[in-house]
Write a protein that holds these residues in place. Structure first.
Motif, PDB file in Angstrom:
ATOM      1  N   ARG A  67       5.549 -13.961   7.411  1.00 43.25           N
ATOM      2  CA  ARG A  67       5.691 -13.154   8.631  1.00 43.25           C
ATOM      3  C   ARG A  67       4.426 -12.344   8.891  1.00 43.25           C
ATOM      4  NH1 ARG A  67       9.535  -9.162   9.145  1.00 43.25           N
ATOM      5  NH2 ARG A  67       9.706  -9.616  11.368  1.00 43.25           N
ATOM      6  N   PHE A  68       3.914 -11.693   7.838  1.00 47.87           N
ATOM      7  CA  PHE A  68       2.696 -10.894   8.010  1.00 47.87           C
ATOM      8  C   PHE A  68       1.528 -11.769   8.470  1.00 47.87           C
ATOM      9  CE2 PHE A  68       4.188  -7.489   4.779  1.00 47.87           C
ATOM     10  CZ  PHE A  68       4.723  -6.728   5.811  1.00 47.87           C
ATOM     11  N   LYS A  69       1.519 -13.002   7.987  1.00 43.93           N
ATOM     12  CA  LYS A  69       0.409 -13.894   8.331  1.00 43.93           C
ATOM     13  C   LYS A  69       0.511 -14.376   9.774  1.00 43.93           C
ATOM     14  CE  LYS A  69      -1.860 -18.109   6.671  1.00 43.93           C
ATOM     15  NZ  LYS A  69      -1.759 -19.211   5.692  1.00 43.93           N
ATOM     16  N   HIS A  70       1.720 -14.767  10.182  1.00 49.35           N
ATOM     17  CA  HIS A  70       1.848 -15.495  11.455  1.00 49.35           C
ATOM     18  C   HIS A  70       2.357 -14.657  12.626  1.00 49.35           C
ATOM     19  CE1 HIS A  70       0.924 -19.421   9.713  1.00 49.35           C
ATOM     20  NE2 HIS A  70       1.740 -19.136   8.711  1.00 49.35           N
ATOM     21  N   ALA A  71       3.197 -13.667  12.384  1.00 48.84           N
ATOM     22  CA  ALA A  71       3.765 -12.905  13.506  1.00 48.84           C
ATOM     23  C   ALA A  71       2.752 -11.857  13.977  1.00 48.84           C
ATOM     24  CB  ALA A  71       5.078 -12.247  13.085  1.00 48.84           C
ATOM     25  N   ILE A 116      -0.384  -5.181   8.294  1.00 44.59           N
ATOM     26  CA  ILE A 116       0.661  -4.875   7.314  1.00 44.59           C
ATOM     27  C   ILE A 116       0.962  -3.383   7.305  1.00 44.59           C
ATOM     28  CG2 ILE A 116       1.221  -4.878   4.853  1.00 44.59           C
ATOM     29  CD1 ILE A 116      -0.424  -7.460   4.624  1.00 44.59           C
ATOM     30  N   GLY A 117      -0.116  -2.586   7.352  1.00 46.82           N
ATOM     31  CA  GLY A 117       0.049  -1.132   7.355  1.00 46.82           C
ATOM     32  C   GLY A 117       0.869  -0.675   8.550  1.00 46.82           C
ATOM     33  N   GLU A 118       0.540  -1.183   9.720  1.00 43.34           N
ATOM     34  CA  GLU A 118       1.275  -0.817  10.942  1.00 43.34           C
ATOM     35  C   GLU A 118       2.738  -1.201  10.821  1.00 43.34           C
ATOM     36  OE1 GLU A 118       0.141   0.673  13.949  1.00 43.34           O
ATOM     37  OE2 GLU A 118      -1.481   1.208  12.569  1.00 43.34           O
ATOM     38  N   SER A 119       2.968  -2.409  10.301  1.00 37.89           N
ATOM     39  CA  SER A 119       4.325  -2.903  10.168  1.00 37.89           C
ATOM     40  C   SER A 119       5.139  -2.047   9.205  1.00 37.89           C
ATOM     41  CB  SER A 119       4.288  -4.355   9.694  1.00 37.89           C
ATOM     42  OG  SER A 119       5.567  -4.774   9.295  1.00 37.89           O
ATOM     43  N   GLY A 294     -13.233   6.854  -2.375  1.00 43.37           N
ATOM     44  CA  GLY A 294     -13.983   5.625  -2.615  1.00 43.37           C
ATOM     45  C   GLY A 294     -13.232   4.743  -3.594  1.00 43.37           C
ATOM     46  N   ALA A 295     -13.586   3.456  -3.638  1.00 47.80           N
ATOM     47  CA  ALA A 295     -12.955   2.516  -4.566  1.00 47.80           C
ATOM     48  C   ALA A 295     -13.916   1.373  -4.830  1.00 47.80           C
ATOM     49  CB  ALA A 295     -11.658   1.983  -3.972  1.00 47.80           C
ATOM     50  N   LYS A 296     -13.959   0.899  -6.052  1.00 42.56           N
ATOM     51  CA  LYS A 296     -14.794  -0.268  -6.342  1.00 42.56           C
ATOM     52  C   LYS A 296     -14.167  -1.516  -5.748  1.00 42.56           C
ATOM     53  CE  LYS A 296     -17.530   1.244 -10.261  1.00 42.56           C
ATOM     54  NZ  LYS A 296     -17.466   1.372 -11.724  1.00 42.56           N
ATOM     55  N   LYS A 297     -12.830  -1.509  -5.605  1.00 43.11           N
ATOM     56  CA  LYS A 297     -12.138  -2.670  -5.036  1.00 43.11           C
ATOM     57  C   LYS A 297     -10.933  -2.183  -4.217  1.00 43.11           C
ATOM     58  CE  LYS A 297      -9.913  -7.014  -6.186  1.00 43.11           C
ATOM     59  NZ  LYS A 297      -8.713  -7.350  -6.920  1.00 43.11           N
ATOM     60  N   GLY A 298     -10.779  -2.715  -3.028  1.00 45.07           N
ATOM     61  CA  GLY A 298      -9.580  -2.422  -2.229  1.00 45.07           C
ATOM     62  C   GLY A 298      -9.641  -1.151  -1.416  1.00 45.07           C
ATOM     63  N   LYS A 299     -10.846  -0.671  -1.115  1.00 48.63           N
ATOM     64  CA  LYS A 299     -10.961   0.604  -0.384  1.00 48.63           C
ATOM     65  C   LYS A 299     -10.240   0.551   0.962  1.00 48.63           C
ATOM     66  CE  LYS A 299     -14.173   4.095   1.337  1.00 48.63           C
ATOM     67  NZ  LYS A 299     -15.568   4.492   1.611  1.00 48.63           N
ATOM     68  N   GLU A 300     -10.238  -0.650   1.560  1.00 54.49           N
ATOM     69  CA  GLU A 300      -9.596  -0.807   2.873  1.00 54.49           C
ATOM     70  C   GLU A 300      -8.112  -0.388   2.835  1.00 54.49           C
ATOM     71  OE1 GLU A 300      -8.658  -4.310   6.112  1.00 54.49           O
ATOM     72  OE2 GLU A 300      -9.657  -4.847   4.230  1.00 54.49           O
ATOM     73  N   ALA A 301      -7.452  -0.710   1.710  1.00 56.95           N
ATOM     74  CA  ALA A 301      -6.038  -0.344   1.573  1.00 56.95           C
ATOM     75  C   ALA A 301      -5.885   1.181   1.543  1.00 56.95           C
ATOM     76  CB  ALA A 301      -5.437  -0.977   0.315  1.00 56.95           C
ATOM     77  N   LEU A 302      -6.845   1.874   0.903  1.00 55.10           N
ATOM     78  CA  LEU A 302      -6.790   3.347   0.889  1.00 55.10           C
ATOM     79  C   LEU A 302      -6.973   3.882   2.306  1.00 55.10           C
ATOM     80  CD1 LEU A 302      -8.882   4.387  -2.275  1.00 55.10           C
ATOM     81  CD2 LEU A 302      -6.411   3.985  -2.063  1.00 55.10           C
ATOM     82  N   THR A 303      -7.877   3.249   3.053  1.00 50.09           N
ATOM     83  CA  THR A 303      -8.100   3.669   4.440  1.00 50.09           C
ATOM     84  C   THR A 303      -6.790   3.576   5.211  1.00 50.09           C
ATOM     85  OG1 THR A 303     -10.340   2.790   4.268  1.00 50.09           O
ATOM     86  CG2 THR A 303      -9.525   3.280   6.493  1.00 50.09           C
ATOM     87  N   GLN A 304      -6.093   2.443   5.029  1.00 46.39           N
ATOM     88  CA  GLN A 304      -4.785   2.258   5.659  1.00 46.39           C
ATOM     89  C   GLN A 304      -3.812   3.343   5.252  1.00 46.39           C
ATOM     90  OE1 GLN A 304      -3.655   0.437   8.045  1.00 46.39           O
ATOM     91  NE2 GLN A 304      -5.817  -0.114   8.155  1.00 46.39           N
TER      92      GLN A 304
END
Lengths: 412, 412
Positions: A67-71, A116-119, A294-304
């Motif tokens: 669903r997250f991928k296609h909707a 995903i964050g919005e959902s 900050g994050a070495k990996k996955g910073k975008e998820a923290l932004t969300q």
């Protein structure tokens, strides 16, 4: 097999100690589809304990991924009222809620995290009346674990799928104090009493803030909310029914003051946020708010996470966990908050538990906010505890009270 | 593995030929929890076909068994409005519905059949607005199969669980014309056209009743409703979208006149009704109504069925199936209506399909009833076809038209 008998004990422990099902109460079991058979074990024990009805609500991260991928974001954010009504109906009828965690921690990796964050935000917002009731202590609830296949292989990548699942079962059954215990219900009563004694010590200390330091670089002072309460071990509903919100649990926790947090905190374990692994990250706070991260990996998820709403940049929970616990002794990184949060001291960004403020559940939101309580649709734990952590409590008159030294309790 | 590729073809066939998912349409997948991975295959194919969203609704007969066993009739009959709203929301939004059958045929054996009957009746009644929409042809729908473990072992008790499941997969994939077909979508178009030609022959024949006989003792005359339509193969929604309501399907069917059925019919295959096996049974009709019945095993379930409501003692469907079909050629008793009904001529007690009467979907219930249409919350098929079955059509002027001889079509 010894494991099968222990799994049945676990199901019974969940029903008796976890949610403490009452005669003629409805029990709701929220479970990944993968462990429907384990859910049925719990269902049977709940009926035997006198439940009036047991409602099972299934979910599947693989289906959700599609669903997250296609909707579209618009479709995903249009939360159907039947799903909100479903939880509210049972909550209003005084049900208890058992949530099984165990799905793939990496389920949503590689997808559009913004979508995903919005959902997730829309789902959380639509269900906020339900979460309010839970937060006010109107219903018993518990979060428990099942070793899903993907999760097991994430924890034990060197083992075959079957061996990994068996080993994660062993680890879970150890962590929840089933293994080797004739009477886990009694064992849990004693464990819960020990956590309560830490709470008493802290509650009577007059501490108004905590200075926290370790060699990772953490150096932060966390002011506590007015009229804070230290909670840990069992909780009670407003009707006085005892329950364990998490199994395992090793923490005692309280409410930070939303505007009195200053300094920097480094995570000591990765965070699995909405199916994405965030690693080696930090947050810097000024007057309670995250002003840098900050994050070495996955910073975008923290932004969300931080963009969820106003309150998601402020703290809602401070939890203390001794470095040496049965969970830590397994030596495993679980990649699952239920376990990893009980393996180390942690903080949560987002909503505070009203129950960690005296009279909190009976106050209006504004009354709680005035006393330093944070509000948000999200609540996300991250770990900062290490073997060299020190925590010093500061009282109103400036007296310093050592609380943690070398990662563990100075005094109970 | 060849089977994996065929299973994917099946998922695609379900989406393209079964419900014929339209661009931006919502698809609802109703599935036993056991086959969540197969449901996800369908979900993915539905999104690839342009679905706007795919909603998965899980059920589990083992969990349901625990509810039937432990909850009271009152609790079970209190159908939650969220579950009704859920189906109606998607039906109102023009969704298509895919139902996967494959759960344990004996799931409810040994339980209080009265309680189960009451509960099922309450659920069907609460959802009747949804079934009305489906019956009026407002939404595409299909019923398909997955070889659940318990079902597989029931069909092949001599095999190991895994072998049984593999063998049932083979049988299902043969029955739905996947095995050995490069292009099952095209194969189905041809098959559907052949069924349509039987319908044309019968529709143009002027037949008003059918005399049916065989060596089991069946000797019955079934009058047809006014303005009956013979249906078979694909159907069309009111908006003209073609779909296959059953996969497999081998039948052509029409509407009996609710008050013009006289004689006795013997079942030629067992019936699995609400988890109970009914074997070696018969019904005797007078002026359309069951006035006598019996069974060597499971008679109580028939009592329940007939007590559902007024209409459950009258016929709603007459379906003709040649004795020799791919399903019959597997030589298997499937213990599952979707297959067994397509292995033999059958009748249904309960509601008629409005679409099997000219203009039926646009009439009021009373208008349909006046023309001989039966109404009920239930619709239960049972098989009477045998290798020696003969069917003779009688026209208004008494002309006899041979339809079946020795179990098969006289003329197409």
């Amino acid at each position: 097999m010894y494991r099968e008998a222990d799994v049945k004990k676990y199901a019974e422990l969940i029903v008796k100690t976890g949610v403490n099902v009452q005669k003629n109460q409805i029990a709701v079991v929220r479970t990944p589809v993968e462990c429907y058979e384990f859910a049925n074990l719990i269902t049977e024990k709940a009926f035997l304990a006198g439940a009036k009805d047991v409602i099972t609500i299934y979910s599947d991260s693989a289906s959700q991924r599609l669903r997250f991928k296609h909707a579209t974001t618009e479709t995903l954010c249009d939360v159907p009222s039947w799903s909100v009504d479903r939880l509210m109906k049972y909550a209003n009828e005084g049900a208890c809620f058992i949530s099984i965690t165990g799905d793939d921690p990496d389920a949503f990796e590689g997808l559009d995290q913004l979508k995903i964050g919005e959902s997730k935000k829309a789902v959380m917002k639509a269900n906020s009346p339900y979460y309010d009731k839970i937060d006010k202590g109107e219903n018993q609830w518990t979060v428990v674990a099942y070793p899903g296949k993907k999760w097991s292989s994430k924890v034990f990548p060197e083992l075959s799928a079957e061996e990994a699942q068996n080993k994660l079962w062993d680890s879970i059954l150890s962590a929840v104090r089933i293994s080797g215990n004739e009477d886990p219900v009694k064992e849990w009563a004693e464990h819960s009493a020990a956590l309560a004694s830490h709470c008493r010590f802290l509650g009577e200390s007059g501490i108004v803030s905590m200075k926290i330091k370790n060699s990772l670089g953490t150096d932060i002072e966390i002011g506590l909310a007015e009229d804070y309460i230290w909670a840990g071990g069992s909780e009670k509903t407003v009707d006085g029914v005892e329950f364990q919100a998490n199994m395992p649990t090793e923490e005692v926790f309280t409410m930070p003051h939303r505007e009195k947090v200053n300094g920097i905190v480094y995570a000591s374990l990765p965070l699995s946020y909405q199916g994405v692994m965030v690693e080696d990250f930090y947050f810097r706070f000024e007057n309670g708010k995250v002003v840098d991260y900050g994050a070495k990996k996955g910073k975008e998820a923290l932004t969300q996470l931080l963009a969820t709403d106003e309150g998601s940049s402020y703290l809602g929970e401070l939890a203390l966990v001794a470095y040496e616990t049965p969970i830590r002794q397994t030596g495993i990184l679980f990649y699952n908050t239920l376990f990893d949060e009980n393996a180390a001291c942690h903080l949560a960004l987002g909503s505070a538990y009203a129950m960690t403020m005296k009279g909190g559940p009976d106050m209006t939101k504004d009354e709680r906010t005035a006393k330093g309580c944070n509000d948000s649709v999200s609540h996300v734990d991250f770990m900062f505890g290490t073997a060299d952590l020190s925590i010093t409590g500061i009282t109103a008159d400036g007296t310093e009270i050592p609380v943690f030294e070398n990662g563990g309790w100075v005094k109970a």
